[in-house]
Write a protein that holds these residues in place. Structure first.
Motif, short mmCIF file in Angstrom:
data_model
loop_
_atom_site.label_atom_id
_atom_site.label_comp_id
_atom_site.label_asym_id
_atom_site.label_seq_id
_atom_site.Cartn_x
_atom_site.Cartn_y
_atom_site.Cartn_z
N ASP A 137 3.34 90.11 -81.71
CA ASP A 137 2.50 88.91 -81.77
C ASP A 137 3.22 87.68 -81.22
OD1 ASP A 137 0.26 90.15 -82.78
OD2 ASP A 137 0.75 89.71 -84.87
N ASP A 138 4.54 87.75 -81.12
CA ASP A 138 5.34 86.66 -80.57
C ASP A 138 5.58 86.81 -79.06
OD1 ASP A 138 5.84 85.47 -83.14
OD2 ASP A 138 7.36 87.01 -83.50
N PHE A 139 5.15 87.92 -78.47
CA PHE A 139 5.42 88.22 -77.05
C PHE A 139 4.25 87.73 -76.20
CE2 PHE A 139 8.11 92.20 -78.24
CZ PHE A 139 9.07 91.39 -78.82
N VAL A 140 4.49 86.71 -75.41
CA VAL A 140 3.45 86.08 -74.60
C VAL A 140 3.68 86.45 -73.13
CG1 VAL A 140 2.39 83.91 -73.90
CG2 VAL A 140 3.23 84.20 -76.26
N VAL A 141 2.69 87.09 -72.53
CA VAL A 141 2.79 87.53 -71.14
C VAL A 141 2.15 86.53 -70.21
CG1 VAL A 141 2.07 89.30 -69.46
CG2 VAL A 141 2.85 89.98 -71.74
N ILE A 142 2.83 86.30 -69.09
CA ILE A 142 2.27 85.54 -67.98
C ILE A 142 2.20 86.52 -66.81
CG2 ILE A 142 2.61 83.61 -66.40
CD1 ILE A 142 4.24 82.31 -68.78
N THR A 143 1.00 86.76 -66.31
CA THR A 143 0.80 87.76 -65.26
C THR A 143 -0.08 87.19 -64.15
OG1 THR A 143 0.27 90.08 -64.83
CG2 THR A 143 -1.21 88.87 -66.32
N GLY A 144 -0.36 88.01 -63.17
CA GLY A 144 -1.18 87.63 -62.03
C GLY A 144 -0.63 88.27 -60.77
#
Length: 185
Positions: A5-12
């Motif tokens: 729940d603390d792992f934030v992904v930035i993708t694209g």
């Protein structure tokens, strides 16, 4: 110790400002996990290896999966929010981009190694897109990659939040305004 729940992904897609954004988050003191693909490509180019998009794309996918699972495990040692420059579902997206069947073990990894349900998606951005030694795709492929990543994360139950096309400071503010995540009813 962090949890998924603390792992934030930035993708694209490539060249949409993800790494610049993650670098800015790291500069501000947040723990960040670098993109597997670029690191693998740097190593493969250095040693003349074949695990590259234009050489052996399936081997490249396997190395990314291995790297991303290791990074996910390592991130549990961090405290608080950890930002990821891409995540395991990106490997699913890579198979979609290639038009290849997604191996069962890749699907299993995307289901087992989870991230926060909100994922930040950097849209294609032609004004900042450039090629370099590792980024050999043209802009059309960058757009197709973006679409494949959106599909992969959606398939695995994530909620996508599109990042604005703006400077890194404004993008950081955009993300931080949405953290910590509030429970959704």
């Amino acid at each position: 110790m962090s949890t998924s729940d603390d792992f934030v992904v930035i993708t694209g897609g490539p060249g949409a400002g993800k790494t610049t954004l993650v670098d800015e988050l790291q500069r501000r003191g947040f723990p960040c996990i670098p993109e597997a693909g670029r690191r693998i490509l740097q190593d493969q180019i250095t040693v003349g290896g074949q695990a590259r998009h234009e050489a052996d794309s399936l081997l490249f996918a396997e190395l990314m999966l291995s790297w991303d699972m290791c990074s996910h495990r390592e991130a549990t040692r961090q405290a608080g929010t950890v930002f990821f420059d891409r995540g395991i579902p990106d490997v699913v997206g890579y198979y979609l981009l290639l038009g290849q069947p997604i191996p069962a073990h890749v699907t299993a990894a995307a289901q087992k190694f989870r991230y926060h349900r909100r994922v930040f998606l950097a849209p294609p951005w032609p004004e900042i897109y450039t090629r370099d030694r590792e980024r050999t795709q043209d802009f059309d492929e960058a757009v197709r990659t973006h679409d494949a990543m959106a599909e992969a994360y959606t398939r695995h139950g994530y909620r996508l939040i599109s990042l604005p096309r703006t400077d890194p400071d404004s993008r950081v503010a955009f993300i931080l305004q949405r953290l910590p995540p509030q429970p959704e009813n």
